[in-house]
Enzyme design. Sequence first.
Site, PDB file in Angstrom:
ATOM      1  N   LYS A   1      13.112  76.509  70.193  1.00  0.00           N
ATOM      2  CA  LYS A   1      12.754  75.094  70.264  1.00  0.00           C
ATOM      3  C   LYS A   1      13.261  74.623  71.620  1.00  0.00           C
ATOM      4  O   LYS A   1      14.074  73.704  71.715  1.00  0.00           O
ATOM      5  CB  LYS A   1      13.409  74.344  69.086  1.00  0.00           C
ATOM      6  CG  LYS A   1      12.982  72.905  68.951  1.00  0.00           C
ATOM      7  CD  LYS A   1      11.537  72.710  68.533  1.00  0.00           C
ATOM      8  CE  LYS A   1      11.153  71.246  68.622  1.00  0.00           C
ATOM      9  NZ  LYS A   1       9.711  71.007  68.395  1.00  0.00           N
TER      10      LYS A   1
ATOM     11  N   ASP B   1       8.164  74.805  65.368  1.00  0.00           N
ATOM     12  CA  ASP B   1       7.245  73.982  64.567  1.00  0.00           C
ATOM     13  C   ASP B   1       5.831  74.559  64.614  1.00  0.00           C
ATOM     14  O   ASP B   1       5.159  74.694  63.598  1.00  0.00           O
ATOM     15  CB  ASP B   1       7.294  72.513  65.016  1.00  0.00           C
ATOM     16  CG  ASP B   1       7.208  72.328  66.522  1.00  0.00           C
ATOM     17  OD1 ASP B   1       7.320  73.327  67.262  1.00  0.00           O
ATOM     18  OD2 ASP B   1       7.019  71.176  66.969  1.00  0.00           O
TER      19      ASP B   1
ATOM     20  N   ASP C   1      16.081  81.259  59.062  1.00  0.00           N
ATOM     21  CA  ASP C   1      16.353  80.986  57.646  1.00  0.00           C
ATOM     22  C   ASP C   1      15.160  80.241  57.046  1.00  0.00           C
ATOM     23  O   ASP C   1      14.646  80.606  55.981  1.00  0.00           O
ATOM     24  CB  ASP C   1      17.631  80.143  57.526  1.00  0.00           C
ATOM     25  CG  ASP C   1      17.879  79.683  56.100  1.00  0.00           C
ATOM     26  OD1 ASP C   1      17.723  80.518  55.190  1.00  0.00           O
ATOM     27  OD2 ASP C   1      18.213  78.507  55.895  1.00  0.00           O
TER      28      ASP C   1
ATOM     29  N   TYR D   1      25.001  78.468  62.511  1.00  0.00           N
ATOM     30  CA  TYR D   1      25.910  78.856  61.431  1.00  0.00           C
ATOM     31  C   TYR D   1      27.278  79.270  61.968  1.00  0.00           C
ATOM     32  O   TYR D   1      27.998  79.998  61.303  1.00  0.00           O
ATOM     33  CB  TYR D   1      25.325  80.043  60.649  1.00  0.00           C
ATOM     34  CG  TYR D   1      24.248  79.695  59.643  1.00  0.00           C
ATOM     35  CD1 TYR D   1      23.086  79.043  60.031  1.00  0.00           C
ATOM     36  CD2 TYR D   1      24.390  80.046  58.305  1.00  0.00           C
ATOM     37  CE1 TYR D   1      22.079  78.753  59.114  1.00  0.00           C
ATOM     38  CE2 TYR D   1      23.397  79.762  57.379  1.00  0.00           C
ATOM     39  CZ  TYR D   1      22.249  79.113  57.787  1.00  0.00           C
ATOM     40  OH  TYR D   1      21.263  78.835  56.865  1.00  0.00           O
TER      41      TYR D   1
HETATM   42  C1  IPM Z   1      19.452  82.861  53.040  1.00  0.00           C
HETATM   43  C2  IPM Z   1      20.026  81.754  52.256  1.00  0.00           C
HETATM   44  C3  IPM Z   1      21.396  81.400  52.747  1.00  0.00           C
HETATM   45  C4  IPM Z   1      21.361  81.026  54.199  1.00  0.00           C
HETATM   46  C5  IPM Z   1      22.013  80.292  51.900  1.00  0.00           C
HETATM   47  C6  IPM Z   1      22.325  80.782  50.513  1.00  0.00           C
HETATM   48  C7  IPM Z   1      23.166  79.642  52.547  1.00  0.00           C
HETATM   49  O1  IPM Z   1      19.202  80.643  52.291  1.00  0.00           O
HETATM   50  O2  IPM Z   1      20.030  83.945  53.074  1.00  0.00           O
HETATM   51  O3  IPM Z   1      18.394  82.684  53.624  1.00  0.00           O
HETATM   52  O4  IPM Z   1      20.922  79.950  54.587  1.00  0.00           O
HETATM   53  O5  IPM Z   1      21.769  81.828  55.020  1.00  0.00           O
HETATM   54 MG    MG Z   2      17.415  80.961  53.278  1.00  0.00          MG
END
Ligand code: IPM
Ligand code: MG
Length: 355
Positions: free
Chosen positions: A189, A222, A246, A138
């Site tokens: 991973k 996985d 996530d 991210y």
């Molecule tokens: C989370 C959500 C967010 C993320 C989305 C809304 C982008 O899925 O907080 O888990 O991926 O961070």
């Molecule tokens: Mg999420």
Amino acid sequence: MRTHKIAAIGGDGIGPEVIEAGLEVLDALVTQDGGFRLEVERFPWGSGFYRQTGRMMPEDGLDTLKRFDAIYFGAVGAQDVPDHVTLWGLRLAICQGFDQYANVRPTRILPGVSAPLKLHSDADIDWVIIRENSEGEYSGQGRRSHRGLPEEVATEVSIFTRAGVSRIMRFAFELARGRPRRLLTLITKSNAQRHGMVLWDEIFEEVARDYPDVGTDRMLVDAATTRMVLKPQSLDVMVATNLHADILSDLAAALSGSLGIAPTANLNPARRFPSMFEPIHGSAFDIVGKGIANPIGTFWSAAMMLDHLGERAAASRLMAAIEAVTRARVFTPDLGGKATTREVTQAVCAALAHR
Ligand code: IPM
Ligand code: MG
């Protein structure tokens, strides 16, 4: 009297509905507690604000939020605004701008809830997923070129830094140390991603030396999904990258009965900036305005917020009230019930009055 300043951002979709429910419960809690006050200010930021102003929040939004002790956040995402705009314009802008590098996601099967895993095993789930929240997949690094041509190229670069990985490991070990089972599972991973994920493995080993009292093991992501389903009782605290965690946390939420229950804390552990507390479910367009959104994830997030603000007793009272209500099966439709958001909220307020 102790006063904590809370910035409330309902955001999009069912976000405003659940945040209003959460504020009502917090109000009931504070009134009965008497030991502290919450000074709440609401901000109408999100996709509606974007349609009017072209921005998800004002340019000086972070400066405004800086003055608060915590942020109570609903959801972000709308059908008519691209997801990457809504996300980077508000939620990620806050997470990254305030260096909320530790994302904490507890999972438990609350009393009364029939979770899918109980079909296979009588063992309970009691996990905390620690998600690295400031870099990795991210980090927003990448580019697109040759747009529209057959040669079009896009890169989406994951960034893993020694500083970023070390601090999330330390955070995870500290948290694991404070729990009865003291087990930390590293999820990566590193067979396929041989640079960044191997760095994760190495730093995990290094930091582990400072925590001889915490048991450790490692899984590839996985294989971790299989273990979560088949041997849930063998896991305690897990630490994983931004994207892996996530995905795992949605699986965890589903295994605990509903996405509507799961809470999150986006923490700046050094407390240089406010931390942010939110349910993990998102906007849920299909049920917006119907009054049936499950507010439990938002209530649990409020308990995490109180805990972070040092109001441990109030946090426990709120958790106990939430559990009294789930035990009595006052459930919204996502949990198989017929209750409305309002009814669950009133039930939690009533349960608070009795303790
Ligand atoms: C989370 C959500 C967010 C993320 C989305 C809304 C982008 O899925 O907080 O888990 O991926 O961070
Ligand atoms: Mg999420």
